[in-house]
Design an enzyme around this catalytic site. Structure first.
Site, PDB file in Angstrom:
ATOM      1  N   GLY A  40       9.969 -10.558 -12.740  1.00 36.30           N
ATOM      2  CA  GLY A  40      10.353 -11.957 -12.592  1.00 36.30           C
ATOM      3  C   GLY A  40      11.759 -12.331 -12.981  1.00 36.30           C
ATOM      4  N   CYS A  54       0.253   1.343  -9.487  1.00 42.42           N
ATOM      5  CA  CYS A  54       0.232   0.491  -8.302  1.00 42.42           C
ATOM      6  C   CYS A  54      -1.125  -0.163  -8.141  1.00 42.42           C
ATOM      7  CB  CYS A  54       0.573   1.265  -7.039  1.00 42.42           C
ATOM      8  SG  CYS A  54       0.647   0.140  -5.635  1.00 42.42           S
ATOM      9  N   ASN A  81       4.797  -3.047 -13.636  1.00 40.92           N
ATOM     10  CA  ASN A  81       4.511  -3.163 -12.203  1.00 40.92           C
ATOM     11  C   ASN A  81       3.925  -4.572 -11.965  1.00 40.92           C
ATOM     12  OD1 ASN A  81       3.966  -2.482  -9.475  1.00 40.92           O
ATOM     13  ND2 ASN A  81       3.695  -0.352 -10.088  1.00 40.92           N
ATOM     14  N   GLY A  91       0.807  -1.229   0.000  1.00 41.48           N
ATOM     15  CA  GLY A  91       0.000   0.000   0.000  1.00 41.48           C
ATOM     16  C   GLY A  91       0.831   1.266   0.000  1.00 41.48           C
TER      17      GLY A  91
END
Ligand SMILES: Cc1cc2nc3c(=O)[nH]c(=O)nc-3n(C[C@H](O)[C@H](O)[C@H](O)COP(=O)(O)O)c2cc1C
Length: 318
Positions: A255, A141, A203, A84
């Site tokens: 990744g 986000c 993201n 957050g």
């Protein structure tokens, strides 16, 4: 590994420095925002000289407490987080973290996020002339209720954010986009038209996990962002798509756990690569990546990494 010690490579070893607009990076590897704190958390574990830049945890104008716990959970081949965007605020960063970071003499890329276009502009004004190298605009986000991702899914809003920030600073601006499966080309072109220096792709991927025994969401925020090897192939496809849509430089994320993962990103068109989730299990990954990339370039007879960027051969094998 020898944290803190520079490895010796022959003088004629391939050139892995990269240029992103005015930024000159001695290595294409950098930590992804939110996975490396403000840099010094990894003292003693990381060979900072293997980093091309340091990207810090997302900053806002005011301090932000983030989401309640649990905020992270492991998944097969990755993790889910809903931190957050917890952070101490831009002024605290400037006072307490930036002086230490600047002593490293590595370009510092500051990731920023706001709930309104005005907040992005105010952050750009605050950070202009502070000695940071560039601003990464987090418009993607998945873990906040307001702002954030909206600017990364609407080309008009993205243009407005980039232009508003550009009015306040001539620092390089690098919007960080979400893993959009359909509108990537339009968003990348919008970023380039608005004057962005580069883009970061991607993201984390919006996702969810259920605690079956308790029949409850595993994260207090219910949904979060999936990262780690589980998302790598998604990110490779998006970077490839973005590179075909626009010549704007791309910083790839998603990744990376091995040098091969990073090289895939270079081949489809990324100029630099961020590493996030893998730092948690392998904090020394940066030295390893640098070493293995050099080995790959030498064995493939490339004198410079730039020869690999965008070198994908799409024709079928003869
Ligand atoms: C714990 C955690 C915190 C993150 N915080 C931020 C953040 O503050 N700002 C941001 O733009 N991305 C943030 N991200 C996303 C990463 O920077 C990166 O884009 C994503 O994790 C994909 O890379 P990876 O698979 O190598 O982790 C965060 C990721 C993780 C795992």
């Amino acid at each position: 590994m020898n944290a803190g010690k520079e490895r010796a490579f022959p003088k004629d070893s391939p050139d892995i420095s990269v240029r992103i607009g005015p930024l000159e990076l001695r290595s294409p590897f950098m930590p992804a925002s939110g996975t490396f704190g403000y840099g010094r958390e990894y003292r003693g574990l990381v060979d900072y000289r293997a980093l091309g830049a340091i990207v810090v945890k997302g900053l806002s104008l005011e301090p932000c407490p983030g989401n309640p716990p649990p905020r992270t959970v492991e998944t097969p081949c990755g993790m889910l987080n809903a931190v957050g965007l917890q952070n101490p605020g831009v002024d605290y960063f400037l006072r307490n973290h930036l002086p230490w970071l600047r002593d490293l003499e590595i370009p510092v890329i500051v990731n920023v996020w706001g709930k309104t276009i005005q907040e992005y502009a105010a952050l750009a004004r605050r950070l202009h002339d502070s000695g940071v190298a560039a601003l990464e605009l987090n418009v993607s986000c998945p873990n906040v209720k307001a702002g954030g991702v909206h600017f990364g899914t609407d080309p008009r809003a993205l243009r407005q954010v980039v232009r508003a920030a550009a009015e306040q600073t001539d620092l390089p601006l690098i919007p960080k986009l979400p893993p959009l499966l359909h509108e990537t080309a339009g968003m990348v072109q919008a970023a380039a038209e608005a004057g962005a220096t580069a883009i970061t792709l991607v993201n984390s991927v919006p996702a969810m996990k259920v605690d079956v025994a308790r029949r409850r969401p595993a994260l207090a925020a219910v949904t979060g962002g999936l990262s780690g090897p589980a998302i790598h192939a998604i990110a490779v496809r998006l970077v490839w798509q973005a590179a075909r849509a626009s010549p704007i430089p791309i910083i790839a994320a998603g990744g990376v756990a091995t040098a091969e993962d990073a090289i895939e990103f270079f081949i489809v068109g990324a100029s630099a690569v961020q590493i996030g989730t893998s730092i948690f299990t392998s904090p020394r990954i940066f030295g390893d990546l640098r070493e293995r990339l050099l080995k790959y370039l030498l064995e493939s007879n490339f004198s410079s990494l730039t020869q690999v960027v965008g070198s994908l051969v799409e024709k079928p094998e003869a």
